[in-house]
Motif scaffolding. Structure first.
Motif, PDB file in Angstrom:
ATOM      1  N   LEU A 175       0.862  -1.184   0.000  1.00 22.48           N
ATOM      2  CA  LEU A 175       0.000   0.000   0.000  1.00 22.48           C
ATOM      3  C   LEU A 175       0.895   1.230   0.000  1.00 22.48           C
ATOM      4  CD1 LEU A 175      -2.763   1.476   0.513  1.00 22.48           C
ATOM      5  CD2 LEU A 175      -2.325   1.133   2.953  1.00 22.48           C
ATOM      6  N   LEU A 176       0.585   2.190  -0.859  1.00 20.46           N
ATOM      7  CA  LEU A 176       1.391   3.414  -0.948  1.00 20.46           C
ATOM      8  C   LEU A 176       0.525   4.629  -0.672  1.00 20.46           C
ATOM      9  CD1 LEU A 176       3.935   5.094  -1.829  1.00 20.46           C
ATOM     10  CD2 LEU A 176       3.040   4.966  -4.175  1.00 20.46           C
ATOM     11  N   SER A 177       1.014   5.501   0.208  1.00 24.25           N
ATOM     12  CA  SER A 177       0.387   6.812   0.398  1.00 24.25           C
ATOM     13  C   SER A 177       1.329   7.868  -0.181  1.00 24.25           C
ATOM     14  CB  SER A 177       0.146   7.102   1.879  1.00 24.25           C
ATOM     15  OG  SER A 177      -0.251   8.456   2.038  1.00 24.25           O
ATOM     16  N   PRO A 178       0.947   8.513  -1.280  1.00 24.17           N
ATOM     17  CA  PRO A 178       1.799   9.539  -1.875  1.00 24.17           C
ATOM     18  C   PRO A 178       1.554  10.926  -1.296  1.00 24.17           C
ATOM     19  CG  PRO A 178      -0.068   9.148  -3.304  1.00 24.17           C
ATOM     20  CD  PRO A 178      -0.266   8.269  -2.093  1.00 24.17           C
ATOM     21  N   VAL A 179       0.744  10.986  -0.209  1.00 23.20           N
ATOM     22  CA  VAL A 179       0.386  12.286   0.377  1.00 23.20           C
ATOM     23  C   VAL A 179       0.818  12.374   1.846  1.00 23.20           C
ATOM     24  CG1 VAL A 179      -1.522  12.640  -1.218  1.00 23.20           C
ATOM     25  CG2 VAL A 179      -1.970  11.503   0.968  1.00 23.20           C
ATOM     26  N   GLY A 180       1.831  11.582   2.183  1.00 28.65           N
ATOM     27  CA  GLY A 180       2.365  11.628   3.540  1.00 28.65           C
ATOM     28  C   GLY A 180       1.580  10.799   4.524  1.00 28.65           C
ATOM     29  N   LYS A 181       1.731  11.140   5.780  1.00 29.66           N
ATOM     30  CA  LYS A 181       1.143  10.399   6.896  1.00 29.66           C
ATOM     31  C   LYS A 181      -0.378  10.381   6.807  1.00 29.66           C
ATOM     32  CE  LYS A 181       0.983  10.776  11.982  1.00 29.66           C
ATOM     33  NZ  LYS A 181      -0.450  11.086  12.112  1.00 29.66           N
ATOM     34  N   PRO A 182      -0.990   9.202   7.002  1.00 24.06           N
ATOM     35  CA  PRO A 182      -2.451   9.131   6.963  1.00 24.06           C
ATOM     36  C   PRO A 182      -3.068   9.644   8.254  1.00 24.06           C
ATOM     37  CG  PRO A 182      -1.550   6.984   7.478  1.00 24.06           C
ATOM     38  CD  PRO A 182      -0.370   7.897   7.236  1.00 24.06           C
ATOM     39  N   TYR A 183      -4.384   9.755   8.251  1.00 23.72           N
ATOM     40  CA  TYR A 183      -5.134  10.163   9.430  1.00 23.72           C
ATOM     41  C   TYR A 183      -4.848   9.207  10.584  1.00 23.72           C
ATOM     42  CZ  TYR A 183      -9.198  11.761  12.118  1.00 23.72           C
ATOM     43  OH  TYR A 183     -10.016  12.273  13.095  1.00 23.72           O
ATOM     44  N   ASP A 184      -4.862   9.720  11.804  1.00 19.49           N
ATOM     45  CA  ASP A 184      -4.434   8.961  12.981  1.00 19.49           C
ATOM     46  C   ASP A 184      -5.072   7.576  13.085  1.00 19.49           C
ATOM     47  OD1 ASP A 184      -3.561  11.632  13.435  1.00 19.49           O
ATOM     48  OD2 ASP A 184      -3.437  11.229  15.581  1.00 19.49           O
ATOM     49  N   THR A 185      -6.392   7.478  12.896  1.00 20.80           N
ATOM     50  CA  THR A 185      -7.066   6.194  13.086  1.00 20.80           C
ATOM     51  C   THR A 185      -6.668   5.158  12.031  1.00 20.80           C
ATOM     52  OG1 THR A 185      -8.996   6.982  11.847  1.00 20.80           O
ATOM     53  CG2 THR A 185      -9.067   7.199  14.245  1.00 20.80           C
ATOM     54  N   LEU A 186      -6.150   5.607  10.890  1.00 21.23           N
ATOM     55  CA  LEU A 186      -5.707   4.658   9.863  1.00 21.23           C
ATOM     56  C   LEU A 186      -4.352   4.048  10.185  1.00 21.23           C
ATOM     57  CD1 LEU A 186      -6.514   5.654   6.187  1.00 21.23           C
ATOM     58  CD2 LEU A 186      -7.402   3.794   7.548  1.00 21.23           C
ATOM     59  N   GLU A 187      -3.600   4.669  11.084  1.00 20.14           N
ATOM     60  CA  GLU A 187      -2.285   4.133  11.435  1.00 20.14           C
ATOM     61  C   GLU A 187      -2.406   2.716  11.987  1.00 20.14           C
ATOM     62  OE1 GLU A 187       0.052   6.679  13.892  1.00 20.14           O
ATOM     63  OE2 GLU A 187      -0.132   8.402  12.558  1.00 20.14           O
ATOM     64  N   SER A 193      -4.430  -5.700  11.830  1.00 17.70           N
ATOM     65  CA  SER A 193      -3.957  -4.675  10.886  1.00 17.70           C
ATOM     66  C   SER A 193      -3.520  -5.306   9.571  1.00 17.70           C
ATOM     67  CB  SER A 193      -2.785  -3.897  11.479  1.00 17.70           C
ATOM     68  OG  SER A 193      -1.641  -4.736  11.572  1.00 17.70           O
ATOM     69  N   LEU A 194      -3.380  -4.484   8.562  1.00 19.82           N
ATOM     70  CA  LEU A 194      -2.877  -4.953   7.265  1.00 19.82           C
ATOM     71  C   LEU A 194      -1.493  -5.568   7.406  1.00 19.82           C
ATOM     72  CD1 LEU A 194      -3.998  -1.942   5.050  1.00 19.82           C
ATOM     73  CD2 LEU A 194      -4.831  -4.281   4.827  1.00 19.82           C
ATOM     74  N   ALA A 195      -0.687  -4.987   8.278  1.00 20.43           N
ATOM     75  CA  ALA A 195       0.670  -5.505   8.488  1.00 20.43           C
ATOM     76  C   ALA A 195       0.639  -6.942   8.983  1.00 20.43           C
ATOM     77  CB  ALA A 195       1.419  -4.617   9.485  1.00 20.43           C
ATOM     78  N   GLU A 196      -0.329  -7.267   9.854  1.00 15.38           N
ATOM     79  CA  GLU A 196      -0.441  -8.638  10.366  1.00 15.38           C
ATOM     80  C   GLU A 196      -0.792  -9.628   9.266  1.00 15.38           C
ATOM     81  OE1 GLU A 196      -1.516  -8.473  15.108  1.00 15.38           O
ATOM     82  OE2 GLU A 196      -3.076  -9.072  13.689  1.00 15.38           O
ATOM     83  N   TYR A 197      -1.407  -9.133   8.201  1.00 17.47           N
ATOM     84  CA  TYR A 197      -1.774  -9.999   7.085  1.00 17.47           C
ATOM     85  C   TYR A 197      -0.750  -9.945   5.940  1.00 17.47           C
ATOM     86  CZ  TYR A 197      -6.311 -11.065   9.130  1.00 17.47           C
ATOM     87  OH  TYR A 197      -7.300 -11.524   9.959  1.00 17.47           O
ATOM     88  N   GLY A 198       0.411  -9.380   6.234  1.00 17.10           N
ATOM     89  CA  GLY A 198       1.491  -9.412   5.254  1.00 17.10           C
ATOM     90  C   GLY A 198       1.410  -8.350   4.177  1.00 17.10           C
ATOM     91  N   VAL A 199       0.640  -7.280   4.424  1.00 21.29           N
ATOM     92  CA  VAL A 199       0.590  -6.158   3.479  1.00 21.29           C
ATOM     93  C   VAL A 199       1.578  -5.097   3.961  1.00 21.29           C
ATOM     94  CG1 VAL A 199      -0.837  -4.317   2.509  1.00 21.29           C
ATOM     95  CG2 VAL A 199      -1.820  -6.599   2.870  1.00 21.29           C
ATOM     96  N   SER A 200       2.506  -4.745   3.118  1.00 24.86           N
ATOM     97  CA  SER A 200       3.513  -3.740   3.483  1.00 24.86           C
ATOM     98  C   SER A 200       3.009  -2.341   3.153  1.00 24.86           C
ATOM     99  CB  SER A 200       4.840  -4.013   2.776  1.00 24.86           C
ATOM    100  OG  SER A 200       4.661  -4.034   1.365  1.00 24.86           O
ATOM    101  N   TYR A 201       3.673  -1.355   3.717  1.00 28.62           N
ATOM    102  CA  TYR A 201       3.232   0.037   3.556  1.00 28.62           C
ATOM    103  C   TYR A 201       4.424   0.926   3.268  1.00 28.62           C
ATOM    104  CZ  TYR A 201       1.693   4.732   4.888  1.00 28.62           C
ATOM    105  OH  TYR A 201       1.431   6.081   4.897  1.00 28.62           O
ATOM    106  N   ARG A 202       4.193   1.877   2.407  1.00 28.85           N
ATOM    107  CA  ARG A 202       5.218   2.871   2.078  1.00 28.85           C
ATOM    108  C   ARG A 202       4.534   4.217   1.915  1.00 28.85           C
ATOM    109  NH1 ARG A 202       9.946   1.684  -2.174  1.00 28.85           N
ATOM    110  NH2 ARG A 202       9.544  -0.354  -1.254  1.00 28.85           N
TER     111      ARG A 202
END
Length: 424
Positions: A113-125, A136-145
């Motif tokens: 998953l890529l966010s090209p607009v910087g840090k997401p809203y607090d609850t999405l962290e 979380s997505l991380a627990e299911y093996g989805v990486s974030y950048r």
């Protein structure tokens, strides 16, 4: 008029100050009303196109098979927002749930998953796993950048190009600023970003967090290339009447994936009772363009009042508007608390309650929230909130009518004046 404001606690000094500011905004308010008229007609056209009738308001219980009102409403949303399909359900409990649903249904282990607009809203962290959380997505093996915005708030195209890779499956674009002091993005800006990303990787899914942005402009993000837009019904599109709910609109496949995640594989959109709230969903959507216009006027009024007093405001007093949120950097904990207490004191519900900061679930810092609302947590109703951290920015939004938004802003100023934090 001055007398009724005084009865509500607004001093003559604050009333006169607000009146001077309002006089300067008349021409701008006319432009907002023109956009509201356009969007009102757009909504009516969609309701008529799908032959909405009294039978649509009957609702369903249990499994909700063959729910005419639910299915027709989803067709109306798809038409209104220019999508192939829509999922509009009371079973989607909030905006964060809608976003989590859209992400988790369209991402698989190994995807990025890529966010090209910087840090997401607090609850999405916690949804993403930036802050560890169960499921979380991380627990299911989805990486974030993520790629941070440039210092001027614009997109860092060079680093976005570097960040896109073979694993990038979905790009999330948060339209509104959240608890940040960056600008919110216009539909045109979002379209430019999506076009750039699609040129590099055409198959990537571009999702826009559309919360607080619906009906602020004449176009929506699906019209400029987004694959999905996601939002909450207790914000703009619920018009203050929806008591719960969220929506996902976009490409057929993306929406179907979300429906199967919301219910179960094999069931998808076929089940999900409307539980007696469907009429409020329809009527809220009908009212949404004018309700949004009132909230937008309130945001502009707040920007002009506080900028004239020397505070940094985002957007500033003359910038074009792309959502209903107004940020004001109040520079101290005391000012942030006083502002929110003023908003609460102007509420039709719980005006006698004094809000205090607390450790709210999903947030990293103590948060103070003012929301004397008919629907709990409804931020299309008059509300203000902010985390207790530098620069002590408050985020003001909503107001089901312009007049209520106006009273709220004047009351926030009144509290600051009474506390000796502002001099007029």
């Amino acid at each position: 008029m001055k007398e009724i404001y005084q009865e509500l606690g607004i001093s003559d000094q604050v009333f006169q100050y607000g009146k001077q500011i309002e006089e300067r905004l008349k021409e701008r308010f006319v432009q907002i009303d023109e956009t509201a008229e356009y969007n009102q007609l757009k909504v009516i056209k969609a309701l008529q196109a799908h032959k909405v009738s009294a039978e649509c308001f009957m609702g369903s219980s249990g499994y909700g098979y063959n729910d005419l009102g639910r299915d027709t409403l989803e067709e109306v949303y798809a038409t209104c927002f220019h999508g192939e399909a829509a999922l509009v359900r009371p079973q989607i409990t909030c905006g964060t749930h809608a976003l989590a649903l859209a992400l988790m249904s369209n991402l698989r282990p190994g995807d990025e998953l890529l966010s090209p607009v910087g840090k997401p809203y607090d609850t999405l962290e916690e949804v993403i796993g930036i802050r560890p959380s169960k499921g979380s997505l991380a627990e299911y093996g989805v990486s974030y950048r993520q790629v941070d915005l440039l210092p001027d708030g614009s997109f860092d195209y060079e680093n976005i190009k570097k960040a896109l890779n073979e694993k990038t499956k979905l790009v999330t674009i948060q339209r509104s600023k959240g608890y940040q002091t960056r600008p919110s993005f216009s539909v045109a800006q979002i379209g430019e970003l999506i076009a750039y990303i699609k040129k590099i990787k055409p198959e990537v899914i571009c999702m826009v967090d559309n919360c607080y942005g619906e009906f602020v402009e004449r176009r929506e993000p699906l019209e400029v290339g987004a694959d999905m837009i996601v939002g909450s019904l207790i914000k703009n599109p619920g018009g203050g009447l929806a008591p719960i709910g969220g929506y996902i609109v976009g490409r057929q496949e993306c929406v179907e994936n979300a429906a199967y995640r919301l219910t179960s594989p094999g069931l998808g959109k076929e089940v999900g009772a409307s539980l007696g709230v469907i009429q409020s969903f329809y009527q809220g959507l009908f009212l949404s363009p004018t309700v949004t216009a009132g909230a937008l006027k309130g945001a502009i009024f707040a920007a002009n009042i506080y900028e004239c007093l020397g505070f940094s405001v985002i957007p500033d007093s003359i910038e074009s508007r792309h959502d209903i949120i107004q940020a004001v950097e109040l520079r101290s904990k005391e000012a942030l608390i006083a502002f929110c207490q003023g908003i609460q004191a102007a509420a039709p519900v719980d005006s006698h309650v004094t809000p205090e900061p607390w450790a709210m679930p999903g947030y990293d810092d103590p948060v103070i929230m003012a929301a004397g609302a008919f629907v709990q947590g409804s931020s299309i109703e008059l509300s203000a909130d902010g985390p207790l951290r530098e620069p002590y920015a408050v985020y003001f939004q909503g107001g089901l009518t312009w007049y209520h938004a106006k009273l709220g802003i004047l009351m926030s100023l009144q509290k600051l004046v009474e506390a000796g934090l502002v001099k007029l």
